[in-house]
Write a protein that holds these residues in place. Structure first.
Motif, PDB file in Angstrom:
ATOM      1  N   SER A 103      46.061  35.906  32.905  1.00 16.41           N
ATOM      2  CA  SER A 103      45.046  34.987  32.389  1.00 16.41           C
ATOM      3  C   SER A 103      44.270  34.278  33.487  1.00 16.41           C
ATOM      4  O   SER A 103      43.270  33.603  33.214  1.00 16.41           O
ATOM      5  CB  SER A 103      45.702  33.944  31.472  1.00 16.41           C
ATOM      6  N   LYS A 105      41.574  33.821  36.033  1.00 16.16           N
ATOM      7  CA  LYS A 105      40.260  34.462  36.073  1.00 16.16           C
ATOM      8  C   LYS A 105      39.977  35.161  37.396  1.00 16.16           C
ATOM      9  O   LYS A 105      39.168  36.092  37.449  1.00 16.16           O
ATOM     10  CB  LYS A 105      39.167  33.432  35.785  1.00 16.16           C
ATOM     11  N   LYS A 106      40.633  34.728  38.461  1.00 19.02           N
ATOM     12  CA  LYS A 106      40.415  35.348  39.761  1.00 19.02           C
ATOM     13  C   LYS A 106      41.386  36.487  40.032  1.00 19.02           C
ATOM     14  O   LYS A 106      40.989  37.582  40.462  1.00 19.02           O
ATOM     15  CB  LYS A 106      40.539  34.300  40.865  1.00 19.02           C
TER      16      LYS A 106
END
Length: 245
Positions: A103, A105-106
């Motif tokens: 989860s 985002k990077k």
């Protein structure tokens, strides 16, 4: 570091175990997909960034049968069994890491991309196992559990530790594939030439994963040296055991 590897290649364990006991049990039930069955065909060229085309394998109709010495056949069987087991373990390492960090985002997309490549690698080696009629490792359930525990455990220690895991694993696997290429160069046969292409491409993919890990702070992980050495030694042991069992 990885460009050099292309030419020549060269008390944290208890923390990992404690960190992952509950995560392994919980995440396995929610993330585990049905095991991939061994398939006689290789995947289509659209899968992952690998350039191996599933239709590029030469057929029995235009390639003479393999004539290998007993030693060459034993080497080939061990190599294929180890490689399939290694790709299986890599799949479950990334599965475990993604279960924890997917989860993010990077980091999530990076893990997904590397995992997709490993899925492709495993699918290809499932086909090669069937093609060459090689007995797969008997330790598949163990490698799945161990791979997931390692992936989830390092991810629970943080993003940098997850990348340190990738760095250590891909360093060993990249070197292992490179050693195999040297042995395959000793066998002159169209089938083996095709296998060399696959091993070379997969080696390059693994070294790309190594570069990605280094670019994303693998060496900034706490206790980096201890984590790296622990994982490297574990990978070397897994290679040896998979070749025998």
């Amino acid at each position: 570091m990885a460009s050099t590897l292309r030419i020549t290649l060269q008390p944290t364990s208890s923390l990992l175990v404690r960190s992952t006991c509950q995560t392994v049990t919980r995440a396995l039930s929610s993330t585990a997909a049905p095991r991939q069955a061994s398939a006689a065909s290789t995947p289509s060229s659209g899968s992952s960034s690998s350039h191996i085309d599933g239709d590029s394998n030469t057929t029995a109709s235009n390639v003479p049968p393999l004539r290998l010495s007993k030693e060459q056949r034993a080497m080939l069987e061990q190599m294929i069994r180890v490689d399939q087991a290694g790709e299986l373990g890599a799949n479950w390492i990334y599965r475990g890491q993604y279960a924890v960090l997917g989860s993010d985002k990077k980091v999530g997309p990076l893990l997904q991309n590397m995992w997709d490549q490993e899925k492709h690698h495993l699918k290809v080696f499932d086909g090669i196992i069937s093609q060459y009629r090689v007995r797969p490792t008997l330790l598949r359930p163990f490698w799945e559990m161990a791979g997931f525990a390692l992936g989830a455990g390092t991810a629970l220690l943080g993003k940098e530790a997850a990348m340190a895991c990738t760095e250590a694993v891909e360093t060993v696997i990249g070197g292992h594939y490179n050693d195999q290429l040297k042995e395959l160069l000793k066998i002159d046969h169209p089938d083996i030439a095709e296998l060399r292409k696959i091993v070379q491409q997969f080696r390059d993919d693994e070294l790309e994963h190594l570069e990605t890990a280094l670019e994303h702070d693998a060496q900034k992980a706490p206790q980096h040296e201890h984590i790296s050495n622990f994982i490297k030694e574990g990978c070397k042991l897994a290679i040896w055991v998979s070749g025998k069992v």
